[in-house]
Write a protein that holds these residues in place. Structure first.
Motif, PDB file in Angstrom:
ATOM      1  N   UNK A  20      37.082  44.077  30.198  1.00 39.99           N
ATOM      2  CA  UNK A  20      36.668  43.454  29.209  1.00 39.99           C
ATOM      3  C   UNK A  20      37.906  43.343  27.843  1.00 39.99           C
ATOM      4  N   UNK A  21      38.722  44.650  27.848  1.00 39.97           N
ATOM      5  CA  UNK A  21      39.423  44.992  26.715  1.00 39.97           C
ATOM      6  C   UNK A  21      40.664  44.119  27.272  1.00 39.97           C
ATOM      7  N   UNK A  22      40.864  44.601  28.407  1.00 38.95           N
ATOM      8  CA  UNK A  22      42.235  44.477  29.133  1.00 38.95           C
ATOM      9  C   UNK A  22      41.779  42.412  29.373  1.00 38.95           C
ATOM     10  N   UNK A  23      41.610  41.963  29.853  1.00 37.94           N
ATOM     11  CA  UNK A  23      40.861  40.187  29.876  1.00 37.94           C
ATOM     12  C   UNK A  23      41.605  39.398  28.780  1.00 37.94           C
ATOM     13  N   UNK A  24      40.027  40.524  27.213  1.00 40.10           N
ATOM     14  CA  UNK A  24      40.832  40.044  26.394  1.00 40.10           C
ATOM     15  C   UNK A  24      41.904  39.803  25.763  1.00 40.10           C
ATOM     16  N   UNK A  25      42.713  40.639  25.856  1.00 45.79           N
ATOM     17  CA  UNK A  25      44.053  40.604  25.485  1.00 45.79           C
ATOM     18  C   UNK A  25      44.833  40.197  25.865  1.00 45.79           C
ATOM     19  N   UNK A  26      45.195  39.851  27.747  1.00 42.82           N
ATOM     20  CA  UNK A  26      45.260  39.471  28.465  1.00 42.82           C
ATOM     21  C   UNK A  26      46.022  37.717  28.017  1.00 42.82           C
ATOM     22  N   UNK A  91      25.897  36.911  22.921  1.00 43.54           N
ATOM     23  CA  UNK A  91      26.107  35.732  23.190  1.00 43.54           C
ATOM     24  C   UNK A  91      28.067  36.278  24.241  1.00 43.54           C
ATOM     25  N   UNK A  92      28.405  37.812  24.029  1.00 37.75           N
ATOM     26  CA  UNK A  92      29.099  38.657  25.066  1.00 37.75           C
ATOM     27  C   UNK A  92      29.111  38.045  26.296  1.00 37.75           C
ATOM     28  N   UNK A  93      27.479  38.306  26.746  1.00 31.12           N
ATOM     29  CA  UNK A  93      27.353  37.917  28.180  1.00 31.12           C
ATOM     30  C   UNK A  93      27.870  36.757  29.039  1.00 31.12           C
ATOM     31  N   UNK A  94      27.395  35.721  27.860  1.00 27.61           N
ATOM     32  CA  UNK A  94      27.708  34.500  28.341  1.00 27.61           C
ATOM     33  C   UNK A  94      29.189  33.348  28.192  1.00 27.61           C
ATOM     34  N   UNK A  95      29.829  34.193  27.037  1.00 26.32           N
ATOM     35  CA  UNK A  95      31.392  34.242  27.237  1.00 26.32           C
ATOM     36  C   UNK A  95      31.797  34.686  27.971  1.00 26.32           C
ATOM     37  N   UNK A  96      31.467  35.851  28.145  1.00 29.94           N
ATOM     38  CA  UNK A  96      32.986  36.667  29.106  1.00 29.94           C
ATOM     39  C   UNK A  96      32.156  36.454  30.751  1.00 29.94           C
ATOM     40  N   UNK A  97      30.664  36.850  31.013  1.00 32.81           N
ATOM     41  CA  UNK A  97      30.438  37.007  32.304  1.00 32.81           C
ATOM     42  C   UNK A  97      29.865  35.952  33.043  1.00 32.81           C
ATOM     43  N   UNK A  98      29.313  34.982  31.680  1.00 34.05           N
ATOM     44  CA  UNK A  98      28.474  34.044  32.687  1.00 34.05           C
ATOM     45  C   UNK A  98      29.785  32.794  32.725  1.00 34.05           C
ATOM     46  N   UNK A  99      30.644  32.617  32.015  1.00 32.84           N
ATOM     47  CA  UNK A  99      31.450  31.744  31.604  1.00 32.84           C
ATOM     48  C   UNK A  99      32.763  31.443  31.908  1.00 32.84           C
ATOM     49  N   UNK A 100      33.199  32.966  31.704  1.00 33.81           N
ATOM     50  CA  UNK A 100      35.177  33.457  31.466  1.00 33.81           C
ATOM     51  C   UNK A 100      35.570  33.691  33.148  1.00 33.81           C
ATOM     52  N   UNK A 101      34.538  34.751  33.850  1.00 38.25           N
ATOM     53  CA  UNK A 101      34.613  34.551  35.265  1.00 38.25           C
ATOM     54  C   UNK A 101      33.380  34.743  36.065  1.00 38.25           C
ATOM     55  N   UNK A 141      34.688  41.047  37.424  1.00 33.09           N
ATOM     56  CA  UNK A 141      35.979  41.285  35.947  1.00 33.09           C
ATOM     57  C   UNK A 141      37.062  41.694  36.320  1.00 33.09           C
ATOM     58  N   UNK A 142      37.128  42.218  38.184  1.00 33.99           N
ATOM     59  CA  UNK A 142      38.886  42.907  38.364  1.00 33.99           C
ATOM     60  C   UNK A 142      39.544  41.810  39.079  1.00 33.99           C
ATOM     61  N   UNK A 143      38.247  40.246  39.523  1.00 39.37           N
ATOM     62  CA  UNK A 143      39.178  39.503  40.269  1.00 39.37           C
ATOM     63  C   UNK A 143      39.895  39.181  39.458  1.00 39.37           C
ATOM     64  N   UNK A 144      39.222  38.873  37.615  1.00 40.13           N
ATOM     65  CA  UNK A 144      40.271  38.351  36.768  1.00 40.13           C
ATOM     66  C   UNK A 144      41.812  39.019  36.170  1.00 40.13           C
ATOM     67  N   UNK A 145      40.870  40.030  36.415  1.00 37.20           N
ATOM     68  CA  UNK A 145      42.152  41.259  35.647  1.00 37.20           C
ATOM     69  C   UNK A 145      43.372  41.541  36.697  1.00 37.20           C
TER      70      UNK A 145
END
Length: 522
Positions: A20-26, A91-101, A141-145
């Protein structure tokens, strides 16, 4: 020749918090280097998490979630951290796990997310991907990273020590400066050489320490690497006595321990003795089988001692329809079948096992440690959310929330940051001449595991803890000498870290004479 690499941010570990830290920064355009000692990057505690992650139930609220967390934490939670988790989690679950990845969580027939109930929760609020939620999250997450152009992912790379100029730098006047971290010495396992990775900011996301115990649900890499490195760097560590034992790990002599998710009891399964008689109402009449984990684990421990048996059982067959078992718990069904246990027809043998480290490196609400430029997120960190006992399914959420928060803080700090002068950090000196004897490593690890299980386990006493400290201190001396005279490899690094992590936990348990949550002293 020892090489060095430079990066804006070095992240050690790639579970939910590190990814999560890596993806947010990247995503914000920051070059990130992520390292993991595992050859397969998904190999982490996150990958093996079964039950689920907290989202939001019907008629739920942040205040209600906070109340459940505080109750499970035995009055020892950090109220500010609990509020952050409760307010920002959904909000983090929705934004990162559901929508981003795009994690594919289970849904009801109408398309709504399926919500499960777990022990200590006042209502169903856990979302899941059957009984392999961590695997679904980690792979997404790893797929995106892994595909991100701003991320360099190095597998088979073991962090040896954090780079601190006051200790490693050639400028001896650095001892008068505030302690800071400028990266890490890292072993390239395949090549057998150690790199200097210099970074403006370093994030420890190295996971837990279950492998210092004889019985654990954790994978092989959970040996306390991050905690030990932080200790050697002089970073503040708190709440280390609070090691949560999961009540229900599958039991077979000489077989691997694997988790039987709390969601099984949430679906109606009961803990029973060898005659199939439920026993939890004796220990917690109100919550019974859904009592907080420390209560359930100690109740099982007591049943085993009083009846002189090696395990108790989980009864799914009498309480959950066969179709529901197969639909909701396919992974557990398949794993148990490997050992001849059909959870739709048989009682499932279970024992408590070391599962989650509630303490760790002290961090503030942004994941900052007491060492400048060093962050810690996930299980290696202690935000105070879990207090003396973790509420089910809060760990994945904490890793997600603080992984993102640390990244957001780093984004604000990077414009004024610069890399440390590489010339000040010398190449690694490996004085060891002998190959590290695997038999000695295996024997020493076995000794650590037995000491911790027998003396610093579910029930602790003053004589047991005194014996643990004496034995571990002697082992520490011998292992450090072994480390200094042997050629370095991943197993030797892990052994050195394991004995240090064990000493940190045992010392904290010795110093806290009061029973609290998962720290229980007779």
């Amino acid at each position: 020749m020892n090489d060095f690499l430079t990066t804006d941010v070095l992240i050690i570990g790639c579970g939910i918090a590190g990814c999560t830290a890596a993806l947010t920064l990247a995503d914000a355009g920051v070059p990130v280097t992520v390292i993991t000692r595992a050859r397969r990057p998904e190999e982490s505690n996150t990958y093996y998490a079964q039950g689920g992650i907290i989202y939001q139930g019907f008629q739920d609220s942040p205040d209600l979630l906070a109340e459940d967390i505080l109750r499970a934490g035995a009055g020892h939670c950090n109220p500010r951290a609990v509020q952050i988790l409760a307010q920002e989690g959904a909000g983090a679950v929705r934004r990162i796990l559901l929508e981003r990845v795009g994690v594919q969580f289970d849904q009801e027939a109408d398309g709504a997310l399926s919500l499960a109930l777990e022990g200590g929760h006042s209502l169903p609020r856990i979302i899941h991907a059957t009984d392999a939620t961590g695997k679904a999250i980690e792979l997404a997450l790893l797929h995106a990273v892994d595909r991100h152009p701003n991320v360099t992912l190095l597998t088979g790379h073991t962090a040896v020590d954090l780079l601190t100029p006051s200790h490693h730098g050639l400028n001896r006047l650095a001892v008068y400066e505030p302690r800071s971290c400028v990266g890490a010495y890292v072993l390239n396992q395949e090549q057998g050489r150690i790199l200097r990775i210099l970074a403006k900011k370093t994030v420890l996301a190295s996971g837990g320490l279950g492998q210092i115990f004889l019985r654990t649900t954790n994978p092989p890499g959970a040996r306390g690497d991050g905690l030990a490195m932080a200790y050697r760097a002089g970073v503040r560590i708190i709440n280390a006595e609070f090691v949560q034992f999961h009540p229900t790990a599958f039991y077979r002599q000489n077989a691997a321990r694997f988790l039987i998710s709390e969601a099984v009891r949430g679906a109606g399964a009961r803990l029973v003795d060898g005659q199939g008689r439920p026993f939890m109402e004796k220990y917690d009449p109100a919550w019974k089988d859904l009592a907080p984990r420390d209560v359930v684990a100690r109740s099982i421990h007591r049943e085993m001692l009083e009846n002189d048996v090696p395990n108790v059982f989980l009864d799914l067959r009498s309480y959950i329809p066969r179709e529901e078992i197969l639909a909701h718990f396919p992974t557990i069904h398949a794993r148990c079948l490997e050992y001849g246990v059909d959870i739709t027809r048989d009682l499932v043998p279970v024992v408590p096992a070391a599962h989650y480290f509630c303490g760790g490196i002290w961090v503030d609400e942004w994941g900052l440690t007491t060492c400048r430029h060093l962050y810690a997120v996930g299980e290696v960190a202690c935000t105070g959310v879990h207090g003396a006992n973790r509420l089910a399914s809060t760990s994945l959420l904490e890793g997600l929330v603080w992984g993102e928060r640390a990244a957001r803080h780093i984004l604000g700090e990077l414009p004024g940051s610069r890399l440390h002068d590489p010339a000040d950090i010398p190449p690694w000196r490996d004085d060891g001449t002998e190959p590290a004897d695997p038999a000695l490593i295996s024997q020493d690890m076995s000794a650590i595991k037995h000491i911790m299980w027998n003396y610093v386990g579910l029930v602790r006493t003053t004589p047991r803890l005194a014996r643990a400290l004496r034995d571990l201190r002697q082992l520490d001396i011998e292992i450090e000498q072994f480390y200094r005279t042997s050629r370095i490899n991943d197993a030797l690094i892990g052994l050195r870290n394991a004995v240090r992590a064990a000493l940190v936990v045992a010392t904290a348990a010795w110093q806290n004479r009061r029973s609290m949550g998962c720290h229980y002293r007779e």
